[in-house]
Design a protein around this motif. Sequence first.
Motif, mmCIF file in Angstrom:
data_model
loop_
_atom_site.group_PDB
_atom_site.id
_atom_site.type_symbol
_atom_site.label_atom_id
_atom_site.label_comp_id
_atom_site.label_asym_id
_atom_site.label_seq_id
_atom_site.Cartn_x
_atom_site.Cartn_y
_atom_site.Cartn_z
ATOM 1 N N HIS A 188 -4.878 -4.579 -4.236
ATOM 2 C CA HIS A 188 -3.978 -3.598 -4.844
ATOM 3 C C HIS A 188 -4.517 -3.101 -6.177
ATOM 4 O O HIS A 188 -4.422 -1.913 -6.489
ATOM 5 N N LEU A 189 -5.051 -3.987 -6.957
ATOM 6 C CA LEU A 189 -5.593 -3.581 -8.250
ATOM 7 C C LEU A 189 -6.786 -2.638 -8.087
ATOM 8 O O LEU A 189 -6.952 -1.687 -8.857
ATOM 9 N N ILE A 190 -7.600 -2.879 -7.066
ATOM 10 C CA ILE A 190 -8.778 -2.046 -6.839
ATOM 11 C C ILE A 190 -8.401 -0.655 -6.332
ATOM 12 O O ILE A 190 -8.907 0.364 -6.814
ATOM 13 N N MET A 208 0.836 -1.186 0.000
ATOM 14 C CA MET A 208 0.000 0.000 0.000
ATOM 15 C C MET A 208 0.885 1.256 0.000
ATOM 16 O O MET A 208 1.979 1.246 0.551
ATOM 17 N N VAL A 209 0.363 2.332 -0.569
ATOM 18 C CA VAL A 209 1.126 3.565 -0.706
ATOM 19 C C VAL A 209 0.627 4.588 0.308
ATOM 20 O O VAL A 209 -0.582 4.732 0.510
ATOM 21 N N SER A 226 4.003 -2.165 -5.526
ATOM 22 C CA SER A 226 4.132 -1.407 -4.281
ATOM 23 C C SER A 226 5.034 -2.199 -3.363
ATOM 24 O O SER A 226 5.219 -3.405 -3.539
ATOM 25 N N THR A 227 5.584 -1.531 -2.380
ATOM 26 C CA THR A 227 6.494 -2.208 -1.450
ATOM 27 C C THR A 227 5.797 -3.338 -0.705
ATOM 28 O O THR A 227 6.333 -4.444 -0.576
ATOM 29 N N SER A 228 4.571 -3.091 -0.225
ATOM 30 C CA SER A 228 3.867 -4.126 0.538
ATOM 31 C C SER A 228 3.510 -5.317 -0.344
ATOM 32 O O SER A 228 3.565 -6.465 0.104
ATOM 33 N N GLY A 281 16.104 -0.714 1.183
ATOM 34 C CA GLY A 281 16.388 -1.241 2.505
ATOM 35 C C GLY A 281 15.303 -2.169 3.012
ATOM 36 O O GLY A 281 15.584 -3.136 3.720
ATOM 37 N N VAL A 282 14.048 -1.878 2.643
ATOM 38 C CA VAL A 282 12.933 -2.760 3.021
ATOM 39 C C VAL A 282 13.130 -4.139 2.400
ATOM 40 O O VAL A 282 12.983 -5.165 3.073
ATOM 41 N N TYR A 283 13.509 -4.169 1.119
ATOM 42 C CA TYR A 283 13.705 -5.457 0.452
ATOM 43 C C TYR A 283 14.897 -6.216 1.040
ATOM 44 O O TYR A 283 14.841 -7.435 1.213
#
Length: 203
Positions: free
Chosen positions: A172-174, A1-2, A181-183, A83-85
Amino acid sequence: MVATEWYRIFSMTVPSTWLAFVFAAILTAFILYAKFSKETANQFSDIIFLFIVVWKLSIVLTDFSTIIQHPWMLLYFSGERAGVYIGVVWVIFYMFYLLKKQKPFPLNKALIFTLITFYSTFTILVAILNKSSVTQISFTIFIVFLLIWILFKYKETIRVVILFFFIYCMLHLIFQNSLISTSMITATMFCAAILLREKLWKI
């Protein structure tokens, strides 16, 4: 999510996704304590702490030259999205390490429950903190309850991971008209790791 909203906490301004992450982690730890055991909740807390430390220090890899010139930046900056990845990859390797040590948390029952609980809670909190419309929040809650129903119906079996992945893609598509996105990427990484463990060890 953004993140579309930012919040001021003391002297810091943080995105909604950061707050959602922290609250989702705390709530998931409490739920794991109630459903499984104190040890399971503690191992999840250790994993969250490990992720935060690696994410924070990953700036050494993503911006090494700047850190060499200004070491104090370690206190204020992180490796951001890269860094998250890096943190997620580190956590996945740690989970395999726990599996080798025969700890209870990596068993699929607890791990699948954790995956769905954390990402479901995170999604609802992001929707609320981003000040989404009532329709968006209501639909998100409906999808999350659908995930919970699936979780109890299939008793945390490996099939739930596949169902969770497709439902999370749909969300996510909706809401974002995109799967990037990162999540979404981190959820994909965790789902792939769980499916790989199932194939290799038949847990």
